[in-house]
Design an enzyme around this catalytic site. Structure first.
Site, PDB file in Angstrom:
ATOM      1  N   LYS A 107       0.805  -1.211   0.000  1.00  0.00           N
ATOM      2  CA  LYS A 107       0.000   0.000   0.000  1.00  0.00           C
ATOM      3  C   LYS A 107       0.849   1.278   0.000  1.00  0.00           C
ATOM      4  CE  LYS A 107      -4.083  -2.092   2.054  1.00  0.00           C
ATOM      5  NZ  LYS A 107      -3.561  -3.406   2.537  1.00  0.00           N
TER       6      LYS A 107
HETATM    7  C1  LIG Z   1      -4.343  -4.460   2.155  1.00  0.00           C
HETATM    8  C2  LIG Z   1      -3.650  -5.749   2.121  1.00  0.00           C
HETATM    9  C3  LIG Z   1      -4.135  -6.823   1.353  1.00  0.00           C
HETATM   10  C4  LIG Z   1      -5.434  -6.740   0.590  1.00  0.00           C
HETATM   11  O1  LIG Z   1      -5.396  -5.774  -0.449  1.00  0.00           O
HETATM   12  P1  LIG Z   1      -6.764  -5.187  -1.036  1.00  0.00           P
HETATM   13  O2  LIG Z   1      -6.350  -4.155  -2.018  1.00  0.00           O
HETATM   14  O3  LIG Z   1      -7.521  -4.603   0.130  1.00  0.00           O
HETATM   15  O4  LIG Z   1      -7.485  -6.322  -1.631  1.00  0.00           O
HETATM   16  C5  LIG Z   1      -3.388  -7.979   1.295  1.00  0.00           C
HETATM   17  N1  LIG Z   1      -2.254  -8.101   2.002  1.00  0.00           N
HETATM   18  C6  LIG Z   1      -1.751  -7.111   2.754  1.00  0.00           C
HETATM   19  C7  LIG Z   1      -0.490  -7.333   3.510  1.00  0.00           C
HETATM   20  C8  LIG Z   1      -2.430  -5.903   2.837  1.00  0.00           C
HETATM   21  O5  LIG Z   1      -1.952  -4.939   3.600  1.00  0.00           O
END
Ligand SMILES: *Cc1c(COP(=O)(O)O)cnc(C)c1O
Length: 450
Positions: A107
């Site tokens: 993210k």
């Molecule tokens: C946010 C997150 C996900 C899921 O991603 P989405 O875009 O919400 O589907 C998977 N793994 C980790 C480590 C995350 O932080």
């Protein structure tokens, strides 16, 4: 580029408005009116290009009309100041490591890109909030997190002038290492500990955006994965993954597997596919939160309360970006639900795993290959193991560094993994947070006092 709402009942917005508002007036999600196909020549040239240049080309496709070329290049280069390599795990399974950024999770890219884009709009002047007559000029970012979003957004926005960030997270439901990454920063970052689950945090944020009085009092915007500036830049990853696999001669039948919670990451990959990225098919790997998996099987979307799992950043019972996926494949509701479901299941399959299966997969992968999976990546790895067909090569996203879940990973594998220096630095900071109930009235009263 213009953006419309998935609910079809809000005015068309330009990029600035879509980014600042996050959610459209009718509570729908913004969608770009066009998805331009990238030139074949570019797709062919990608294997020889570096990540930043690939990403800049992709970014121009979405944001080129709205952001000057130089500024956009600067934003992209600053956002992607680290690598995201593909690493061989078995003969036909590769990990796309998305955890080499500031908070060691995928993210980081969306968060930093959005922070830099908002900063650009603020500097350019004009109204950064078309919606409010709020007197205070600070832009307030509200973000609900089940773990990793909070740290990525907080760090992406840390120190950006004119912006204050409120991170809402479920008390006791994020790991200590995740927590310290957004509760120790201070400056323009406030952490709010909510007595509830992630869905409660998300509901509070959504209610705040709809509250007229609050919006008169302060300028509010979101940084959840619903924001176009957060989710679209994640498409960069998939172009890069394709390029690296193509360079290895392994991209002819590429299967991309994305561990999914709120479905922002996989949604960006699907946008990449719409732009002409030659990926054969996709797998959405879930933990025990199986709402999307059930939709694929039955054609019915039935949201439910989230359940807590080992892969807690994917504990989502009503994934926001499902609306975007439906809108994309229904061609903005031009197709029937059956035809849409058919298109979706032709391209995307699903998987759902219990905590027991996640543990078993982590142990098996470690003992057979030496690769340390985190609980989220484990869902992706297993889905490829179970679903790859002869001739296919699979790439799964390793969405976070395993050290972010050190207690769990050490316990499951019986090892003592090293904590990267970047993480250790967070752990030495002092926790500062505000405790609130899950009632909107409390949250509103708190914000009205700011
Ligand atoms: C946010 C997150 C996900 C899921 O991603 P989405 O875009 O919400 O589907 C998977 N793994 C980790 C480590 C995350 O932080």
């Amino acid at each position: 580029m213009k953006y419309y709402s998935t609910n079809g009942n809000a005015p068309i917005a330009d990029l600035q408005k879509a980014v600042v508002k996050g959610l459209a007036e009718d509570r729908g999600l913004y969608m770009p009116e066009e998805i331009y196909t990238l030139p074949k020549a570019f797709v062919n040239d990608m294997p020889g290009m570096k990540f930043q240049d690939i990403a800049y080309n992709v970014a121009q496709n979405f944001f080129g009309d709205d952001v000057d070329g130089d500024a956009l290049q600067d934003i992209v280069y600053d956002t992607l100041s680290f690598d995201c390599p593909v690493v061989k795990v078995t003969d036909n399974i590769y990990a796309l490591e998305l955890f080499h950024g500031p908070t060691l999770a995928f993210k980081d890219v969306g968060a930093r890109f959005m922070a830099r884009l908002l900063g650009y709009f603020l500097r350019r002047g004009g109204s950064v909030c078309g919606c409010a007559t709020a007197t205070n000029s600070t832009v307030n970012v509200l973000v609900a997190t089940s773990g990793d979003t909070g740290s990525a957004v907080a760090n992406g926005f840390l120190g950006v002038e004119g912006i204050h960030v409120y991170v809402l997270y479920p008390k006791g439901k994020v790991s200590p290492i995740q927590e310290c990454q957004f509760t120790t920063l201070g400056k323009n970052i406030t952490a709010i500990e909510v007595d509830g689950v992630f869905d409660d945090c998300q509901a509070l944020v959504k209610s705040a955006f709809m509250d007229e009085e609050l919006n008169k009092h302060m300028k509010l915007t979101s940084a959840n994965s619903i924001n176009v500036a957060r989710f679209l830049p994640q498409a960069f990853y998939y172009f890069n993954a394709y390029a690296r696999m193509k360079a290895l001669g392994l991209a002819d039948e590429l299967v991309m597997c994305v561990p999914s919670g709120n479905f922002g990451n996989i949604c960006s990959a699907l946008f990449g596919h719409e732009m002409g990225l030659p990926i054969k098919r996709f797998i959405a790997a879930n933990n025990a939160n199986d709402v999307f998996y059930n939709y694929l099987q039955t054609g019915k979307y039935e949201p439910k309360a989230s359940v807590q799992t080992l892969a807690n950043a994917m504990d989502v019972g009503d994934p926001s970006n499902f609306a975007r996926i439906l809108n994309l494949y229904s061609k903005n509701n031009a197709l029937t639900p059956e035809a849409t479901h058919h298109r979706i299941t032709n391209l995307i399959s699903g998987a759902t795993y219990s905590d027991e299966q996640i543990k078993e997969t982590m142990r098996q992968c470690y003992s057979e290959t030496g690769y340390v999976l985190d609980p989220h990546g484990a869902c992706g790895y297993r889905a490829l193991q179970e679903n790859l067909k002869p001739g296919e090569v699979g790439v799964f996203c390793e969405t976070a560094h395993p050290a972010k879940f050190k207690e769990k990973v050490d316990d499951i594998l019986g090892i003592d993994i090293e904590i990267p220096a970047r993480l250790r630095a967070f752990m030495e900071g002092e926790k500062q947070s505000v405790e609130l109930s899950k009632d909107f009235a409390d949250f509103k009263a708190y914000l009205m006092n700011q």
